[in-house]
Design a protein around this motif. Structure first.
Motif, PDB file in Angstrom:
ATOM      1  N   ARG A  31       0.825  -1.221   0.000  1.00 21.68           N
ATOM      2  CA  ARG A  31       0.000   0.000   0.000  1.00 21.68           C
ATOM      3  C   ARG A  31       0.855   1.265   0.000  1.00 21.68           C
ATOM      4  O   ARG A  31       0.406   2.326  -0.417  1.00 21.68           O
ATOM      5  N   GLY A  32       2.060   1.164   0.542  1.00 21.69           N
ATOM      6  CA  GLY A  32       2.942   2.325   0.581  1.00 21.69           C
ATOM      7  C   GLY A  32       4.231   1.937   1.285  1.00 21.69           C
ATOM      8  O   GLY A  32       4.306   0.887   1.949  1.00 21.69           O
ATOM      9  N   ILE A  33       5.253   2.771   1.107  1.00 17.46           N
ATOM     10  CA  ILE A  33       6.547   2.550   1.760  1.00 17.46           C
ATOM     11  C   ILE A  33       6.877   3.817   2.546  1.00 17.46           C
ATOM     12  O   ILE A  33       6.813   4.927   2.002  1.00 17.46           O
ATOM     13  N   THR A  34       7.190   3.641   3.824  1.00 17.27           N
ATOM     14  CA  THR A  34       7.601   4.773   4.664  1.00 17.27           C
ATOM     15  C   THR A  34       9.092   4.630   4.959  1.00 17.27           C
ATOM     16  O   THR A  34       9.603   3.521   5.081  1.00 17.27           O
ATOM     17  N   THR A  35       9.770   5.764   5.072  1.00 17.48           N
ATOM     18  CA  THR A  35      11.217   5.709   5.277  1.00 17.48           C
ATOM     19  C   THR A  35      11.569   6.224   6.674  1.00 17.48           C
ATOM     20  O   THR A  35      10.855   7.051   7.249  1.00 17.48           O
ATOM     21  N   VAL A  36      12.689   5.720   7.177  1.00 19.98           N
ATOM     22  CA  VAL A  36      13.122   6.099   8.526  1.00 19.98           C
ATOM     23  C   VAL A  36      14.643   6.219   8.536  1.00 19.98           C
ATOM     24  O   VAL A  36      15.339   5.423   7.901  1.00 19.98           O
ATOM     25  N   ALA A  37      15.143   7.212   9.235  1.00 21.28           N
ATOM     26  CA  ALA A  37      16.596   7.358   9.372  1.00 21.28           C
ATOM     27  C   ALA A  37      17.156   6.138  10.086  1.00 21.28           C
ATOM     28  O   ALA A  37      16.617   5.696  11.101  1.00 21.28           O
ATOM     29  N   GLY A  38      18.230   5.578   9.553  1.00 23.55           N
ATOM     30  CA  GLY A  38      18.822   4.385  10.161  1.00 23.55           C
ATOM     31  C   GLY A  38      20.181   4.125   9.556  1.00 23.55           C
ATOM     32  O   GLY A  38      21.166   4.742   9.962  1.00 23.55           O
ATOM     33  N   ASN A  39      20.232   3.239   8.553  1.00 27.61           N
ATOM     34  CA  ASN A  39      21.525   2.934   7.924  1.00 27.61           C
ATOM     35  C   ASN A  39      22.224   4.193   7.452  1.00 27.61           C
ATOM     36  O   ASN A  39      23.450   4.315   7.551  1.00 27.61           O
ATOM     37  N   VAL A  40      21.453   5.093   6.865  1.00 29.05           N
ATOM     38  CA  VAL A  40      21.945   6.430   6.481  1.00 29.05           C
ATOM     39  C   VAL A  40      20.848   7.419   6.877  1.00 29.05           C
ATOM     40  O   VAL A  40      19.711   7.022   7.148  1.00 29.05           O
ATOM     41  N   ASP A  60       3.614   3.349  -8.973  1.00 29.04           N
ATOM     42  CA  ASP A  60       2.252   3.425  -8.431  1.00 29.04           C
ATOM     43  C   ASP A  60       2.258   3.309  -6.902  1.00 29.04           C
ATOM     44  O   ASP A  60       1.261   3.644  -6.250  1.00 29.04           O
ATOM     45  N   VAL A  61       3.352   2.826  -6.312  1.00 32.79           N
ATOM     46  CA  VAL A  61       3.428   2.643  -4.847  1.00 32.79           C
ATOM     47  C   VAL A  61       3.964   3.938  -4.228  1.00 32.79           C
ATOM     48  O   VAL A  61       5.094   4.342  -4.514  1.00 32.79           O
ATOM     49  N   PRO A  62       3.189   4.606  -3.363  1.00 32.83           N
ATOM     50  CA  PRO A  62       3.667   5.874  -2.791  1.00 32.83           C
ATOM     51  C   PRO A  62       4.773   5.662  -1.760  1.00 32.83           C
ATOM     52  O   PRO A  62       4.762   4.688  -1.012  1.00 32.83           O
ATOM     53  N   VAL A  63       5.718   6.603  -1.759  1.00 31.11           N
ATOM     54  CA  VAL A  63       6.828   6.584  -0.789  1.00 31.11           C
ATOM     55  C   VAL A  63       6.671   7.816   0.100  1.00 31.11           C
ATOM     56  O   VAL A  63       6.623   8.946  -0.404  1.00 31.11           O
ATOM     57  N   TYR A  64       6.579   7.604   1.405  1.00 29.04           N
ATOM     58  CA  TYR A  64       6.415   8.708   2.356  1.00 29.04           C
ATOM     59  C   TYR A  64       7.672   8.862   3.201  1.00 29.04           C
ATOM     60  O   TYR A  64       8.178   7.877   3.746  1.00 29.04           O
ATOM     61  N   ARG A  65       8.115  10.088   3.357  1.00 27.86           N
ATOM     62  CA  ARG A  65       9.248  10.365   4.235  1.00 27.86           C
ATOM     63  C   ARG A  65       8.779  10.277   5.687  1.00 27.86           C
ATOM     64  O   ARG A  65       7.756  10.865   6.052  1.00 27.86           O
ATOM     65  N   GLU A  98       8.888  12.125  -6.846  1.00 33.18           N
ATOM     66  CA  GLU A  98       9.027  12.806  -5.543  1.00 33.18           C
ATOM     67  C   GLU A  98       8.345  11.947  -4.472  1.00 33.18           C
ATOM     68  O   GLU A  98       7.445  11.166  -4.783  1.00 33.18           O
ATOM     69  N   PRO A  99       8.724  12.158  -3.201  1.00 35.13           N
ATOM     70  CA  PRO A  99       7.951  11.502  -2.139  1.00 35.13           C
ATOM     71  C   PRO A  99       6.502  11.984  -2.158  1.00 35.13           C
ATOM     72  O   PRO A  99       6.222  13.104  -2.595  1.00 35.13           O
ATOM     73  N   ALA A 100       5.601  11.133  -1.675  1.00 34.59           N
ATOM     74  CA  ALA A 100       4.195  11.539  -1.553  1.00 34.59           C
ATOM     75  C   ALA A 100       4.081  12.640  -0.500  1.00 34.59           C
ATOM     76  O   ALA A 100       4.913  12.732   0.411  1.00 34.59           O
ATOM     77  N   LEU A 101       3.041  13.448  -0.623  1.00 39.08           N
ATOM     78  CA  LEU A 101       2.822  14.528   0.349  1.00 39.08           C
ATOM     79  C   LEU A 101       2.350  13.941   1.672  1.00 39.08           C
ATOM     80  O   LEU A 101       1.569  12.987   1.689  1.00 39.08           O
ATOM     81  N   GLY A 102       2.798  14.533   2.774  1.00 41.44           N
ATOM     82  CA  GLY A 102       2.394  14.043   4.091  1.00 41.44           C
ATOM     83  C   GLY A 102       3.523  13.278   4.743  1.00 41.44           C
ATOM     84  O   GLY A 102       4.535  12.969   4.100  1.00 41.44           O
ATOM     85  N   HIS A 103       3.352  12.992   6.029  1.00 41.09           N
ATOM     86  CA  HIS A 103       4.394  12.313   6.802  1.00 41.09           C
ATOM     87  C   HIS A 103       4.128  10.814   6.870  1.00 41.09           C
ATOM     88  O   HIS A 103       2.967  10.389   6.923  1.00 41.09           O
ATOM     89  N   GLY A 104       5.201  10.033   6.890  1.00 38.46           N
ATOM     90  CA  GLY A 104       5.076   8.586   6.944  1.00 38.46           C
ATOM     91  C   GLY A 104       4.258   8.087   8.125  1.00 38.46           C
ATOM     92  O   GLY A 104       3.473   7.137   8.004  1.00 38.46           O
TER      93      GLY A 104
END
Ligand code: BDR
Ligand code: CA
Length: 311
Positions: A31-40, A60-65, A98-104
Motif C-alpha cells: 500500500r505504501g513505503i515509509t522511510t526512517v533514518a537508520g543505515n543512512v 504506483d506505490v507511494p513513498v512517504y518520508r 518525488e515523495p508523496a505529500l504528508g508524513h510517513g
C-alpha cells in the motif's frame, strides 16, 4: 486476495532487495513505503527508496518520508556496512519521482484507521521510530494491525552493534520497547535466523546472469554488501537480513521459530537495545512474538532470485 502491507525501511542494500522482492510478489499488496533514518540519514533513505521503486517500475506505490531521528537518542548510522550512499555497489540514477505529500507516520495511521480490524500487516526493516510514534500518536490503530513482521533483535546469537544489541533495535530502543509492549502480534527475524540466510558469491552471479537492470543492480549492491560480514565475522557470505521478512510473507513455511514474550532493555548503558525473550515462561507477559530461529536458506535464496527475475 493479495495481503495488504506497509513497508517501513532505511535502505540499505538488504532493505533494497526486500523492497524489490516485495514489489515483484503478487501475493502482496504494497500500500505504501515509509522511510526512517537508520543505515543512512534522511533524506538519503527516501531518495534511495524512490530509486528502487523506479527500478522495479512500481511508481504506483507511494513513498512517504518518515522520522529523521530516534525518539530519545542521537541517530547512529551504518555507513561502515552499507557505504556512504546506503546502497553502494550500484549507480542508480537520481529519481524522477518525488515523495508523496504528508508524513510517513500519518500515512501509517490513516491507512490503518481506514482498514478493517486485523487487515494491515506492517513490515519494518529499520529502526522502529515510525511505528512506535504511530502507536503513541494513535493507539486505536492497534486492532487494525494483523501482524508486524519485522527484522531486528538478536537472542542466542548476541548483537551486531554491541555485544547484545542488534542495529535496528539499538538505534531506537525506546521505539522498539513501545512496539514490543503494544500487544500487536509480532513475527521477528532476529540475527539468530538472518545469520543463516547468507547471500554467497554464487547467488550474486545468478542475479547478474538475469541480465536485467534489477538483476544487475542487485548483484552490484550485494557484491559490495557481503564484504563487511565476511571480513568482520568470517562468514561465507552476507546475511540477507531484511528480505527474510518479505520471504516469510510469501512463503512462511521456509521459517521455523518459537512464540514467546519479548521486550527491550532501555535503561542500562551496557545492554541498551538488547531484546529479551522469556523462553521458559518465567514472567506473566503474554507470548506475543514469534521469534524465528531457522530458515531453509537455499530455498530462501531461490525465492529471492526468482522474484527479482520477474522485474
Ligand atoms: C539490520 O541493520 C541494517 O544495517 C540492515 O539493513 C538490517 O535492517 C541488520 O542488523
Ligand atoms: Ca534495514
Amino acid at each position: 486476495m493479495a495481503r495488504p502491507i506497509i513497508i517501513d525501511t532505511d535502505p540499505g542494500q538488504d532493505d533494497a532487495i526486500a523492497i524489490l522482492v516485495a514489489l515483484a510478489s503478487p501475493e502482496l499488496d504494497v500500500r505504501g513505503i515509509t522511510t526512517v533514518a537508520g543505515n543512512v540519514p534522511q533524506p538519503l533513505v527516501t531518495t534511495n527508496t524512490l530509486r528502487l521503486v523506479e527500478l522495479a517500475k512500481r511508481t504506483d506505490v507511494p513513498v512517504y518520508r518518515g522520522c529523521s531521528r530516534p525518539i530519545v537518542r542521537k541517530l547512529n548510522t551504518a555507513e561502515y556496512v552499507h557505504g556512504p550512499t546506503g546502497i553502494d555497489g550500484t549507480d542508480l540514477p537520481e529519481p524522477a519521482i518525488e515523495p508523496a505529500l504528508g508524513h510517513g507516520v500519518d500515512f501509517i495511521i490513516d491507512t490503518c484507521l481506514a482498514a478493517a480490524d486485523g487487515e494491515i500487516t506492517i513490515c519494518p526493516l529499520g529502526p522502529l521510530t515510525n511505528i512506535g510514534t504511530a502507536i503513541v500518536k494513535e493507539p486505536t490503530i492497534i486492532p487494525k494491525i494483523r501482524e508486524i513482521v519485522m527484522m531486528g533483535g538478536g537472542f542466542r546469537e548476541g548483537g551486531n552493534t554491541t555485544p547484545v544489541a542488534e542495529f535496528n533495535i539499538y538505534v531506537d530502543p525506546h521505539a522498539a520497547r513501545i512496539v514490543f509492549d503494544s500487544g500487536v502480534p509480532m513475527t521477528v527475524m532476529p540475527l539468530d535466523v538472518t545469520h543463516k540466510a547468507l547471500v554467497l558469491p554464487e547467488h550474486v552471479e545468478r542475479l547478474r546472469a538475469l541480465g536485467t537492470p534489477a538483476g544487475d543492480a542487485s548483484a552490484g549492491m550485494l557484491g559490495f554488501y557481503v564484504r563487511f560480514d565476511i571480513e568482520r565475522y568470517g562468514f561465507e557470505g552476507g546475511p540477507l537480513h531484511d528480505p527474510c521478512t518479505i520471504a516469510y510473507l510469501v512463503a512462511p513455511d521456509l521459517f521455523r521459530g518459537e512464540t514467546v514474550a519479548v521486550t527491550v532493555e532501555i535503561d542500562s548503558e551496557l545492554t541498551i537495545g538488547q531484546t529479551i525473550a522469556d523462553w521458559w515462561g518465567m514472567t506473566d507477559a503474554d507470548p506475543q512474538s514469534t521469534v524465528m530461529l531457522d530458515v531453509d536458506a537455499e530455498a530462501f535464496m531461490d525465492l529471492v532470485i526468482e522474484r527479482i527475475g520477474r522485474l
